[in-house]
Write a protein that holds these residues in place. Structure first.
Motif, short mmCIF file in Angstrom:
data_model
loop_
_atom_site.label_atom_id
_atom_site.label_comp_id
_atom_site.label_asym_id
_atom_site.label_seq_id
_atom_site.Cartn_x
_atom_site.Cartn_y
_atom_site.Cartn_z
N VAL A 122 -11.03 -17.07 -6.06
CA VAL A 122 -9.96 -16.07 -6.16
C VAL A 122 -9.39 -16.03 -7.57
O VAL A 122 -8.42 -15.31 -7.83
N SER A 123 -10.00 -16.76 -8.48
CA SER A 123 -9.61 -16.71 -9.89
C SER A 123 -10.50 -15.71 -10.62
O SER A 123 -11.68 -15.56 -10.29
N GLY A 124 -9.94 -15.02 -11.58
CA GLY A 124 -10.73 -14.08 -12.37
C GLY A 124 -11.04 -12.76 -11.68
O GLY A 124 -11.85 -11.98 -12.18
N ILE A 125 -10.40 -12.49 -10.52
CA ILE A 125 -10.64 -11.21 -9.84
C ILE A 125 -9.33 -10.43 -9.70
O ILE A 125 -9.24 -9.49 -8.91
N ASP A 126 -8.31 -10.84 -10.47
CA ASP A 126 -7.00 -10.17 -10.44
C ASP A 126 -6.36 -10.24 -9.06
O ASP A 126 -5.69 -9.30 -8.62
N ILE A 146 -3.41 -4.95 -4.32
CA ILE A 146 -4.74 -5.56 -4.32
C ILE A 146 -5.17 -5.94 -5.74
O ILE A 146 -6.24 -6.52 -5.93
N SER A 147 -4.35 -5.59 -6.72
CA SER A 147 -4.57 -6.03 -8.09
C SER A 147 -3.24 -5.85 -8.82
O SER A 147 -2.25 -5.43 -8.23
N SER A 148 -3.23 -6.14 -10.10
CA SER A 148 -1.99 -6.02 -10.86
C SER A 148 -1.58 -4.57 -11.08
O SER A 148 -0.43 -4.29 -11.44
N THR A 149 -2.50 -3.62 -10.84
CA THR A 149 -2.19 -2.20 -11.08
C THR A 149 -2.44 -1.32 -9.86
O THR A 149 -2.16 -0.12 -9.92
N GLN A 150 -2.96 -1.87 -8.77
CA GLN A 150 -3.36 -1.05 -7.63
C GLN A 150 -2.68 -1.51 -6.34
O GLN A 150 -2.53 -2.72 -6.10
N ILE A 151 -2.32 -0.55 -5.52
CA ILE A 151 -1.64 -0.80 -4.25
C ILE A 151 -2.44 -0.14 -3.13
O ILE A 151 -2.79 1.03 -3.22
N ARG A 152 -2.71 -0.92 -2.11
CA ARG A 152 -3.40 -0.38 -0.94
C ARG A 152 -2.38 0.19 0.04
O ARG A 152 -1.39 -0.47 0.36
N CYS A 153 -2.63 1.41 0.50
CA CYS A 153 -1.82 2.04 1.54
C CYS A 153 -2.68 2.24 2.78
O CYS A 153 -3.77 2.83 2.69
N PHE A 154 -2.21 1.76 3.90
CA PHE A 154 -2.90 1.91 5.18
C PHE A 154 -1.98 2.59 6.18
O PHE A 154 -0.80 2.24 6.28
N VAL A 155 -2.52 3.52 6.93
CA VAL A 155 -1.80 4.11 8.06
C VAL A 155 -2.67 3.94 9.29
O VAL A 155 -3.86 4.32 9.29
N ASP A 156 -2.13 3.33 10.33
CA ASP A 156 -2.86 3.11 11.57
C ASP A 156 -2.67 4.33 12.47
O ASP A 156 -1.56 4.61 12.94
N VAL A 157 -3.75 5.06 12.68
CA VAL A 157 -3.69 6.30 13.46
C VAL A 157 -4.39 6.09 14.79
O VAL A 157 -5.59 5.78 14.82
N PHE A 158 -3.64 6.23 15.87
CA PHE A 158 -4.21 5.97 17.18
C PHE A 158 -5.09 7.14 17.62
O PHE A 158 -4.81 8.30 17.32
#
Length: 468
Positions: A77-81, A231-243
């Motif tokens: 998990v090192s070197g992968i931001d 998920i990184s220093s510059t990116q954000i994951r957005c999830f919406v759970d749709v039934f």
């Protein structure tokens, strides 16, 4: 961020190893490294060695990180931001609640705090593959396994097509299948029950800061649960759970319209701008969510682990924790066996695996099911009542015992089925009393309590199933 993995080659069309592992994902790569490190000859076969592009498998809970430490793979998990995760922030009805990972009574044998990690799934997998391929007694090869070789009831190896399309045969004393949730070999090794429940619609937001750094943000709302994390220093994951099985179309823009008009109004103000502005920019995708339980066949010479064996709803992010726990258990079981040639004896020795994995796997699986049924399932009066009850209870608890206990379970730090069951019923009884009797019964409270009872009835099967 593509990584080239060096793989060994051989002109021989027939190869013999101690162990063949089918699938070089998280479980397969970690297990291959662990067994090769113990001195076994390992042949690891993966259909595609390019960096995976997956939306799930991006959160490693603290309990999973401890297993990574146990395996000596923490540098992957090192070197992968990768980003540290300290806990969650829950939003509901205009309120917020911080739920940190517990620190007391959970030792990681160092002074660092117990944290999870988030990252790009593909970067993590490539890092694991590179680590595994660095061992001289491990052969990592790109190839598609087409069938298992069965002789007199025993699995003797696999048939596969290598990268150039040549038909190959590989033999080993033990073949371990961990080629993921879409495994084409699963049907030969187990009976599977699949429950499809919803879809995760996800995309990436670029160059935003979350209001609570190093925390997952969960929005509990009607009609969808929303999960947001870095998920990184510059990116954000957005999830919406749709039934449901019939989703609004992504390609025609129906999904964007649904998210903007139905989901976005329930997003807290501090997340709203990021959520709205990133919907049309984040390469949106949808993946089906299901729970999958398997009853393994007793097949000498073969074994099944990872997502090929068992998956749960991804809302709680427990999949990699279960997978790495399974790897540690299987490694430890195989260590005393110096010779794996007696397939029947090896199988009998490994039968205890299914008992030993129960504390972690059953706890994570059940808590995922309970959390989804409580906070992610399609809302009705009963489910909304139980959501409010649970949120109120966690918010108003006089001490942090309940929140700590809940987070210890969901993080994999306290894989105890009994503790999980007691906590569920403790919350149920406390909230029923609070809704029905205190400060005094009333028609409104009786109605609220009745809805709670109906809500808990829908959850009881998942809780009871975790006992066995």
């Amino acid at each position: 961020m593509e990584t080239i993995i060096n793989t060994s080659s051989s002109s021989s069309r027939h190869r013999k190893s101690d162990v063949i592992i089918v699938g070089a994902g998280v479980a397969g790569s970690a297990l291959a490294y662990a067994l090769a490190k113990d001195g076994r000859g390992v042949h690891l076969i993966e259909r595609d060695l390019s960096e995976p592009k997956r939306m799930v498998g991006e959160l490693l809970q603290p309990g999973g990180y401890l297993k990574l430490l146990d395996l000596g793979l923490q540098d992957c998990v090192s070197g992968i931001d990768a980003q540290q995760v300290l806990g969650y922030v829950l939003y509901m009805d205009g309120r917020s609640l911080r739920a940190p990972y517990p620190q007391k009574n959970y030792s990681n044998n160092c002074s660092d705090p117990l944290t999870g990690r988030t990252f790009h799934h593909g970067r993590f997998v490539q890092s694991l593959r590179i680590k595994a391929a660095s061992l001289p007694n491990l052969k990592l090869e790109q190839g598609t396994v087409t069938s298992l070789i069965k002789e007199k009831g025993n699995i003797k190896g696999v048939r596969y097509k290598n990268k150039s399309g040549t038909e190959m045969v590989a033999h080993a004393s033990l073949t371990i299948v961990c080629d993921g949730c879409f495994s084409n070999l699963r049907r030969f090794l187990c009976d599977t029950k699949v429950d499809k429940v919803s879809h995760l619609v996800g995309w990436v937001a670029e160059n935003y800061e979350l209001p609570h750094a190093n925390h997952g943000h969960i929005v509990i709302s009607d009609p969808c649960a929303v999960l947001i994390y870095s998920i990184s220093s510059t990116q954000i994951r957005c999830f919406v759970d749709v039934f449901g099985q019939n989703l609004p179309s992504i390609s025609t823009g129906e999904m964007s319209h649904y998210l903007k008009t139905i989901v976005a109004p329930k997003i807290p103000p501090e997340l709203y701008r990021m959520f709205m502005s990133s919907i049309d920019k984040g390469n949106m995708k949808a993946i089906p969510c299901c729970s999958k339980r398997a009853v393994p066949h007793c097949t000498p010479g073969a074994f099944l682990i990872g997502d090929a064996l068992n998956i749960r709803h991804p809302l709680t992010g427990g999949g990699m924790t279960v997978a790495l726990s399974d790897v540690v258990i299987l490694r430890d079981l195989l260590r005393p066996l110096h010779d794996l040639k007696d397939a029947t004896a090896t199988l009998e020795h490994l039968q205890s695996f299914y008992t030993l994995r129960k504390p972690m796997a059953a706890t994570i699986n059940t808590i995922a099911d309970v959390v989804y049924r409580s906070f992610g399932a399609p809302p009705n009066e009963s489910s909304m009542e139980i959501r409010r009850a649970c949120y109120d209870f966690l918010s108003n608890a006089e001490d942090s015992f309940v929140t700590e206990s809940f987070m210890a379970l969901i993080s994999g730090l306290s894989p105890c089925r009994l503790k999980m069951i007691l906590l569920c019923f403790y919350i149920a009884i406390y909230m029923l009393l609070g809704r029905l009797l205190l400060p005094f019964p009333s028609p409104k409270r009786l109605l609220s309590g009745a809805r709670l009872i109906l809500g808990f009835v829908s959850i009881i099967p998942a809780v009871v199933d975790g006992m066995f």
